[in-house]
Design an enzyme around this catalytic site. Structure first.
Site, PDB file in Angstrom:
ATOM      1  N   ASP A  44      -2.133   6.054  -5.203  1.00  0.00           N
ATOM      2  CA  ASP A  44      -2.343   5.159  -4.069  1.00  0.00           C
ATOM      3  C   ASP A  44      -2.686   3.750  -4.537  1.00  0.00           C
ATOM      4  OD1 ASP A  44      -2.890   3.976  -1.692  1.00  0.00           O
ATOM      5  OD2 ASP A  44      -4.594   5.229  -1.162  1.00  0.00           O
ATOM      6  N   ASP A  97       0.815  -1.215   0.000  1.00  0.00           N
ATOM      7  CA  ASP A  97       0.000   0.000   0.000  1.00  0.00           C
ATOM      8  C   ASP A  97       0.847   1.262   0.000  1.00  0.00           C
ATOM      9  OD1 ASP A  97      -2.076   1.841   0.397  1.00  0.00           O
ATOM     10  OD2 ASP A  97      -1.962   1.611   2.574  1.00  0.00           O
TER      11      ASP A  97
END
Length: 499
Positions: free
Chosen positions: A289, A102
């Site tokens: 992201d 992430d």
């Protein structure tokens, strides 16, 4: 299959997706590839393997390889274009865990063998320090709060294996408590953050920092290629220390990171078809992201996009009330050339807000007063766009009410008619002075097939007040179309058309 089954399937899917140069190139002949089998996706698994972790709605698959000696490859697997999952090892010998890679967070955490009172821990792999010869006790308390749950525990130190690389003396969190059923339903065990140290809980060095500091990678970059064909066995690649030239065409467009923490950069105008939305014409902020499945942006623009593509959300009665009572006054003030930023305060709906430490909230999370203010500010944007087209007051009021109907539901999602995809407009983002376009087939997610197929808008609303916003989060929908390089050495992010 009945209507109720379709609704359950769609609801669970929506629940899950809200959970998430030249010197860098390497020859494909240097790649060592290990083929992975892909488990077929059936309706049952689609309905029972869902999780929602605010922006973290993905999982990666595991495959190792080497590029030019000092570049490591973790190959990704694709689950319905919404989830990617992968495997790492912690300890000696390595204990295996499935994690999310992430770029929207910075810590590594996995469930601890000392997690006794959280049900979710019993359904996931747990780290046992007593089984590792390289474990070093730390014990400092730590906790991380997400949008739909939280984890808490303590720091420990051990070796972490990612692909063929072994990162030594890595501090990570042993989670002893996991709140929310989100973690119970999730396939992933934990999260491996790839953002900057500035947002690392406890100020610990992220795994990526230690890869660099320990000389495990040749170049201070990592890159993502996400395969958006859910039917193919290979889901993509995460390359540490370089870029695989087989997975993009042309040159990358690089933009500087403007604020370390997230991989944040400046972005220009957003176009619906060939028409400017105007909202970001003077600049917006954006984050690349890998932990977000969809594209999130200001509610005002997302509502306009969903109106253009026929998205159906939850009708906002408060929006219609604001439009009915204050719409004509908003129009008059803008015609009189009142500064758009002052319109809502002049009519008494906003008192002026947003601080440097403003908390990210969706409109539906705000209190009543904040919601009214946010709706007014959206209406100002909508009216401005209509006035540019010389629309009459009646037409503007009709348009505002249509957009109220297109505001996303509290979960942020909107569904569309699958049959209308060919007639939907392209959506274009301006980054580094260049246009990055998404076609309808690229920004619409399809769930199921045949008579039970449902289609979901890839745009969901998120409002971030100034000075932190307006903010767009470019998740997997964007990164799947554009190969993304995270250049740590030069504090930049690069995009090129994926191949």
């Amino acid at each position: 299959m009945g209507t109720n089954t379709k609704i359950v399937s769609l609801t669970l899917f929506l629940f899950s997706i809200l959970l998430l140069q030249s010197c860098l190139l390497a020859s494909a002949t240097d790649l060592l590839r290990i083929k992975l089998k892909k488990k077929p996706i059936d309706q049952k698994s689609h309905q029972t393997t869902k999780e929602n972790l605010n922006f973290l709605a993905k999982k990666y698959g595991f495959l190792t390889g080497r590029l030019n000696g000092n570049t490591d490859i973790v190959s990704l697997k694709n689950y319905m274009n919404a989830q990617y999952f992968g495997e790492i090892g912690i300890g000696t010998p390595a204990q295996k865990f499935t994690v999310i890679f992430d770029t929207g967070s910075s810590n590594l955490w996995v469930p601890s063998s000392k997690c006794y009172f959280s049900i979710s821990c019993y359904f996931h792999s747990k780290y046992s320090s007593s089984k590792s010869s390289t474990y070093v006790e730390n014990g400092t308390s730590a906790s991380i709060t997400y949008g739909t749950g939280a984890i808490s525990g303590f720091f420990s130190q051990d070796s972490v294996t990612v692909g063929d690389l072994v990162v030594k003396k890595q501090l990570f969190i042993e989670a002893t408590k996991e709140t929310s059923l989100v973690f119970l339903a999730a396939k992933f065990d934990g999260i491996l953050g790839l953002a900057f140290k500035e947002i690392s809980v406890g100020g610990v060095d992220p795994v990526w920092y230690n890869m660099v500091n320990q000389g495990l990678v040749k170049q201070k970059v990592f890159s993502f290629w996400l395969n958006r064909d859910a039917d193919e066995g290979e889901g993509g690649e995460l390359v540490f220390g370089g870029v695989d030239p087989n997975h993009f065409v042309g040159n990358h467009t690089y933009v500087n990171v403007t604020q370390k923490g997230y991989w944040e950069f400046d972005m220009g105008d957003v176009l619906i078809g060939k028409n400017s939305t105007g909202y970001c014409s003077k600049g917006c902020k954006a984050i690349a992201d890998s932990g977000t499945s969809l594209l999130t942006g200001p509610t005002a623009i997302v509502a306009e996009i969903n109106e253009q593509i026929g998205g159906t959300g939850v009708v906002s009665q408060e929006c219609k009330m604001v439009v009915s009572q204050y719409g004509p006054e908003i129009i008059e003030l803008l015609i009189a050339e009142t500064s758009p930023s002052e319109v809502c305060s002049q009519i008494g709906l906003c008192s002026g807000y947003a601080t440097e430490n403003a908390i990210i909230k969706t409109v539906t999370d705000k209190g009543s007063d904040d919601t009214t203010c946010a709706i007014c500010e959206m209406a100002v944007v909508w009216v401005q766009n209509q006035l540019r087209s010389n629309a009459t007051q009646q037409k503007i009021m009709e348009y505002l009410n249509k957009l109220c109907n297109k505001l996303p539901s509290p979960m942020g999602e909107s569904t569309v008619d699958c049959n209308t995809i060919p007639s939907m407009p392209n959506i274009t983002f301006t980054i580094g002075g260049k246009k990055f376009t998404l076609t309808p087939n690229q920004y619409i997610l399809k769930v199921g097939a045949g008579s039970v197929q449902e289609c979901i808008s890839g745009f969901t609303a998120l409002d971030v007040p100034a000075p932190r916003g307006p903010l767009w989060i470019l998740g997997d929908i964007f990164m799947g179309v554009y190969h993304t390089v995270f250049d740590y050495g030069n504090s930049a992010v690069g995009f090129a058309k994926a191949a």
